[in-house]
Design an enzyme around this catalytic site. Structure first.
Site, PDB file in Angstrom:
ATOM      1  N   ARG A 104       0.812  -1.233   0.000  1.00 27.27           N
ATOM      2  CA  ARG A 104       0.000   0.000   0.000  1.00 27.27           C
ATOM      3  C   ARG A 104       0.840   1.276   0.000  1.00 27.27           C
ATOM      4  NH1 ARG A 104      -3.159  -2.878   3.685  1.00 27.27           N
ATOM      5  NH2 ARG A 104      -4.884  -3.891   2.606  1.00 27.27           N
ATOM      6  N   LYS A 126       2.684  11.908 -11.512  1.00 26.38           N
ATOM      7  CA  LYS A 126       1.915  10.958 -12.320  1.00 26.38           C
ATOM      8  C   LYS A 126       2.764   9.708 -12.490  1.00 26.38           C
ATOM      9  CE  LYS A 126      -0.904  13.738 -15.457  1.00 26.38           C
ATOM     10  NZ  LYS A 126      -1.127  14.005 -16.890  1.00 26.38           N
ATOM     11  N   GLU A 168       9.695  18.638 -24.689  1.00 27.94           N
ATOM     12  CA  GLU A 168       8.937  19.095 -23.512  1.00 27.94           C
ATOM     13  C   GLU A 168       9.407  20.487 -23.081  1.00 27.94           C
ATOM     14  OE1 GLU A 168       6.415  17.253 -22.773  1.00 27.94           O
ATOM     15  OE2 GLU A 168       6.953  15.177 -23.256  1.00 27.94           O
ATOM     16  N   LYS A 205       6.548  23.637 -14.815  1.00 30.74           N
ATOM     17  CA  LYS A 205       5.698  22.482 -14.525  1.00 30.74           C
ATOM     18  C   LYS A 205       5.222  22.510 -13.075  1.00 30.74           C
ATOM     19  CE  LYS A 205       4.679  17.712 -15.027  1.00 30.74           C
ATOM     20  NZ  LYS A 205       4.981  16.401 -15.554  1.00 30.74           N
ATOM     21  N   GLU A 215      -5.161  17.296 -12.031  1.00 29.07           N
ATOM     22  CA  GLU A 215      -5.598  17.558 -13.404  1.00 29.07           C
ATOM     23  C   GLU A 215      -7.113  17.689 -13.558  1.00 29.07           C
ATOM     24  OE1 GLU A 215      -2.971  15.778 -16.354  1.00 29.07           O
ATOM     25  OE2 GLU A 215      -4.676  15.580 -17.699  1.00 29.07           O
ATOM     26  N   ARG A 219      -3.994  21.995 -15.057  1.00 23.56           N
ATOM     27  CA  ARG A 219      -2.886  21.080 -15.382  1.00 23.56           C
ATOM     28  C   ARG A 219      -3.003  20.523 -16.796  1.00 23.56           C
ATOM     29  NH1 ARG A 219       0.076  16.362 -11.733  1.00 23.56           N
ATOM     30  NH2 ARG A 219       1.467  15.734 -13.405  1.00 23.56           N
ATOM     31  N   ASN A 223      -0.743  19.168 -21.435  1.00 20.54           N
ATOM     32  CA  ASN A 223      -1.002  18.189 -22.488  1.00 20.54           C
ATOM     33  C   ASN A 223      -0.984  18.794 -23.887  1.00 20.54           C
ATOM     34  OD1 ASN A 223      -1.389  15.834 -20.847  1.00 20.54           O
ATOM     35  ND2 ASN A 223      -3.244  16.839 -20.106  1.00 20.54           N
ATOM     36  N   HIS A 226      -0.052  16.755 -26.899  1.00 23.74           N
ATOM     37  CA  HIS A 226      -0.092  15.362 -26.474  1.00 23.74           C
ATOM     38  C   HIS A 226      -1.326  14.579 -26.927  1.00 23.74           C
ATOM     39  CE1 HIS A 226       3.408  16.443 -24.198  1.00 23.74           C
ATOM     40  NE2 HIS A 226       3.515  15.236 -23.676  1.00 23.74           N
ATOM     41  N   HIS A 230       0.273  11.725 -28.620  1.00 19.88           N
ATOM     42  CA  HIS A 230       0.144  10.369 -28.069  1.00 19.88           C
ATOM     43  C   HIS A 230      -0.460   9.410 -29.077  1.00 19.88           C
ATOM     44  CE1 HIS A 230       0.395  10.933 -23.435  1.00 19.88           C
ATOM     45  NE2 HIS A 230       1.525  10.528 -23.950  1.00 19.88           N
ATOM     46  N   HIS A 246       9.030   9.421 -27.606  1.00 18.53           N
ATOM     47  CA  HIS A 246       7.918  10.235 -27.107  1.00 18.53           C
ATOM     48  C   HIS A 246       7.976  11.683 -27.633  1.00 18.53           C
ATOM     49  CE1 HIS A 246       4.853  11.659 -24.325  1.00 18.53           C
ATOM     50  NE2 HIS A 246       5.687  12.598 -23.914  1.00 18.53           N
TER      51      HIS A 246
HETATM   52  P1  NAD Z   1      13.384   5.941 -21.047  1.00 20.48           P
HETATM   53  O1  NAD Z   1      13.211   5.879 -19.592  1.00 20.48           O
HETATM   54  O2  NAD Z   1      13.048   4.728 -21.831  1.00 20.48           O
HETATM   55  O3  NAD Z   1      14.881   6.364 -21.364  1.00 20.48           O
HETATM   56  C1  NAD Z   1      15.304   6.440 -22.695  1.00 20.48           C
HETATM   57  C2  NAD Z   1      16.571   5.617 -22.953  1.00 20.48           C
HETATM   58  O4  NAD Z   1      17.693   6.296 -22.392  1.00 20.48           O
HETATM   59  C3  NAD Z   1      16.565   4.246 -22.298  1.00 20.48           C
HETATM   60  O5  NAD Z   1      17.177   3.343 -23.173  1.00 20.48           O
HETATM   61  C4  NAD Z   1      17.440   4.432 -21.067  1.00 20.48           C
HETATM   62  O6  NAD Z   1      18.034   3.250 -20.657  1.00 20.48           O
HETATM   63  C5  NAD Z   1      18.451   5.423 -21.560  1.00 20.48           C
HETATM   64  N1  NAD Z   1      19.088   6.260 -20.556  1.00 20.48           N
HETATM   65  C6  NAD Z   1      18.490   6.867 -19.511  1.00 20.48           C
HETATM   66  N2  NAD Z   1      19.339   7.688 -18.900  1.00 20.48           N
HETATM   67  C7  NAD Z   1      20.518   7.592 -19.558  1.00 20.48           C
HETATM   68  C8  NAD Z   1      21.778   8.236 -19.406  1.00 20.48           C
HETATM   69  N3  NAD Z   1      21.973   9.178 -18.482  1.00 20.48           N
HETATM   70  N4  NAD Z   1      22.768   7.897 -20.264  1.00 20.48           N
HETATM   71  C9  NAD Z   1      22.545   6.981 -21.250  1.00 20.48           C
HETATM   72  N5  NAD Z   1      21.370   6.367 -21.450  1.00 20.48           N
HETATM   73  C10 NAD Z   1      20.360   6.680 -20.620  1.00 20.48           C
HETATM   74  O7  NAD Z   1      12.507   7.110 -21.697  1.00 20.48           O
HETATM   75  P2  NAD Z   1      12.297   8.666 -21.353  1.00 20.48           P
HETATM   76  O8  NAD Z   1      12.290   9.347 -22.651  1.00 20.48           O
HETATM   77  O9  NAD Z   1      13.168   9.156 -20.288  1.00 20.48           O
HETATM   78  O10 NAD Z   1      10.820   8.668 -20.756  1.00 20.48           O
HETATM   79  C11 NAD Z   1       9.706   8.285 -21.514  1.00 20.48           C
HETATM   80  C12 NAD Z   1       8.606   7.857 -20.591  1.00 20.48           C
HETATM   81  O11 NAD Z   1       8.256   8.936 -19.722  1.00 20.48           O
HETATM   82  C13 NAD Z   1       7.341   7.467 -21.308  1.00 20.48           C
HETATM   83  O12 NAD Z   1       6.927   6.215 -20.812  1.00 20.48           O
HETATM   84  C14 NAD Z   1       6.344   8.543 -20.931  1.00 20.48           C
HETATM   85  O13 NAD Z   1       5.036   8.063 -20.842  1.00 20.48           O
HETATM   86  C15 NAD Z   1       6.850   8.979 -19.596  1.00 20.48           C
HETATM   87  N6  NAD Z   1       6.434  10.330 -19.207  1.00 20.48           N
HETATM   88  C16 NAD Z   1       5.853  10.503 -17.997  1.00 20.48           C
HETATM   89  C17 NAD Z   1       5.460  11.752 -17.582  1.00 20.48           C
HETATM   90  C18 NAD Z   1       4.862  11.934 -16.230  1.00 20.48           C
HETATM   91  O14 NAD Z   1       4.353  13.011 -15.934  1.00 20.48           O
HETATM   92  N7  NAD Z   1       4.916  10.952 -15.382  1.00 20.48           N
HETATM   93  C19 NAD Z   1       5.668  12.861 -18.399  1.00 20.48           C
HETATM   94  C20 NAD Z   1       6.274  12.660 -19.623  1.00 20.48           C
HETATM   95  C21 NAD Z   1       6.659  11.389 -20.022  1.00 20.48           C
HETATM   96 ZN    ZN Z   2       5.243  14.369 -22.896  1.00 22.87          ZN
END
Ligand code: NAD
Ligand code: ZN
Length: 342
Positions: A104, A126, A168, A205, A215, A219, A223, A226, A230, A246
């Site tokens: 939990r 999120k 972003e 942000k 949201e 908030r 988006n 997006h 998306h 992304h």
């Molecule tokens: P990711 O976590 O897959 O990282 C991208 C790649 O970079 C991966 O292969 C990872 O292993 C590599 N990597 C990470 N840090 C590194 C570093 N310092 N050096 C070398 N390689 C590195 O993807 P991302 O783009 O960071 O995140 C995308 C995700 O974030 C999506 O799932 C999306 O839905 C989510 N997201 C969430 C929110 C939220 O508010 N929670 C907002 C935007 C995006």
């Molecule tokens: Zn985004």
């Protein structure tokens, strides 16, 4: 609001751990962050468990959560333990979700290591995973104990990932800071001051999330880009060779949704042209065919911002300003995607 620190990890991590005295610590990494980022944090941790998962969005699903919950169980984690999520948005979203649901809820902290995670995913609470092909379909809102951002991690990030995260940054400028938009659009990514832009984006942000954490209203402006973004991202997930990161999909979303804002007389032709020109210069143009358009439009119906069957979008209503809950018809979306292709 959780505390976000932008400073060297060698300062912030020991300070944070000292303050809280957790019963146990586990570090969630993927292959890349174990290789490139873990060496920078391990010296500041005493005894801890490493949980390693496979890298990439395709592993942001329930099976991986089971691996994480299992590892916490095997390490006899009680409710006073801490999960440190060391990685990009996938690690942060999924690690946070697993921590929020394990027994939990146990404490978790985000150490975002991609630009996308630093300027966006790690801030705002999120958390979630993908489900049956739908992005972030299962999840919760919960704030981490802290977010520790150190721009040094970006040094090992592949260029394409950096560029994706930059979408972003562009979004935050367009929705909230006209002067900053004017500043960044005159430079390529390689000429930007990233540390400063990370701080700027986090501030934008946080300011928005503070006013509307779950949201219900404001908030939703985060988006921007997006809804169609998306849909484009989800559509190409099924086509491995055309799969987009992304931010690359969000870049398509920002151009098409800027077009919609212009059609609705919310922004002038000059701003639309600026956005198009800059985004095409940074990301190029994704090759969409006529056959791509209808399924992409259909996917927008799954968007979490909709009310019933009506698609609602966050649309710019001037430079540095954004409105939300604007109804958009399927015909308008088709037109926007055709405009992008044209
Ligand atoms: P990711 O976590 O897959 O990282 C991208 C790649 O970079 C991966 O292969 C990872 O292993 C590599 N990597 C990470 N840090 C590194 C570093 N310092 N050096 C070398 N390689 C590195 O993807 P991302 O783009 O960071 O995140 C995308 C995700 O974030 C999506 O799932 C999306 O839905 C989510 N997201 C969430 C929110 C939220 O508010 N929670 C907002 C935007 C995006
Ligand atoms: Zn985004």
């Amino acid at each position: 609001m959780s505390d976000v620190r932008i400073a060297p990890i060698a300062e912030t991590l020991p300070e944070f751990l000292e303050k809280h005295q957790f019963s146990a610590v586990a570090v969630l990494v993927d292959y890349h962050t174990q290789k490139f980022c873990y060496p920078l944090v391990k010296n500041w941790l005493s005894k801890h468990t490493i949980i390693r998962i496979k890298a990439g969005e395709e592993y942001k699903h329930l099976h991986t959560c089971e691996t994480i919950w299992e590892a916490l169980t095997n390490a006899n984690f009680d409710r006073h333990g801490l999960l440190l999520n060391l990685g990009g948005g996938v690690i942060g979203d999924m690690g946070g979700f697993c921590a929020a649901t394990y027994k939990r809820g146990i404490a978790f902290a985000q150490i975002p290591t991609t630009l996308l995670a630093q300027v966006d995913a790690s801030v705002g609470g999120k958390l979630g995973i993908d489900f049956h092909g739908f992005k972030n379909h299962i999840g919760v809102f919960k704030l981490p104990e802290t977010v520790l951002i150190d721009p040094v991690f970006l040094q090992t990030l592949p260029e394409r990932e950096l560029r994706s995260g930059f979408a972003e940054v562009i979004k935050h400028c367009l929705i909230a800071d006209a002067a900053k938009w004017d500043e960044i659009r005159r430079r390529d990514l390689t000429e930007q001051n990233l540390s400063e832009l990370v701080a700027h984006s986090v501030a934008v942000k946080q300011r928005v999330v503070e006013q509307d954490p779950t949201e219900k209203g404001l908030r939703k402006i985060l988006n921007f880009g997006h809804t169609l973004g998306h849909a484009v991202e989800t559509y190409f997930l099924a086509q491995p060779r055309k799969r987009l990161l992304h931010g690359e999909a969000i870049a398509v979303g920002m151009v098409t949704e800027a077009f919609l804002a212009h059609q609705k007389k919310m922004i002038d032709a000059t701003l639309l042209a600026e956005i198009e020109e800059y985004i095409f210069s940074v990301y190029g143009k994704v090759n969409l065919t006529g056959a791509d358009v209808e399924p992409i439009v259909a996917l927008t119906l799954q968007d979490k911002k909709n009310q019933g069957k009506q698609v609602r979008m966050a649309l710019l209503d001037g430079p540095g300003r954004c409105a939300f809950d604007i109804p958009v018809t399927r015909a308008e979306m088709r037109q926007a995607l055709d405009y992008y292709r044209g």
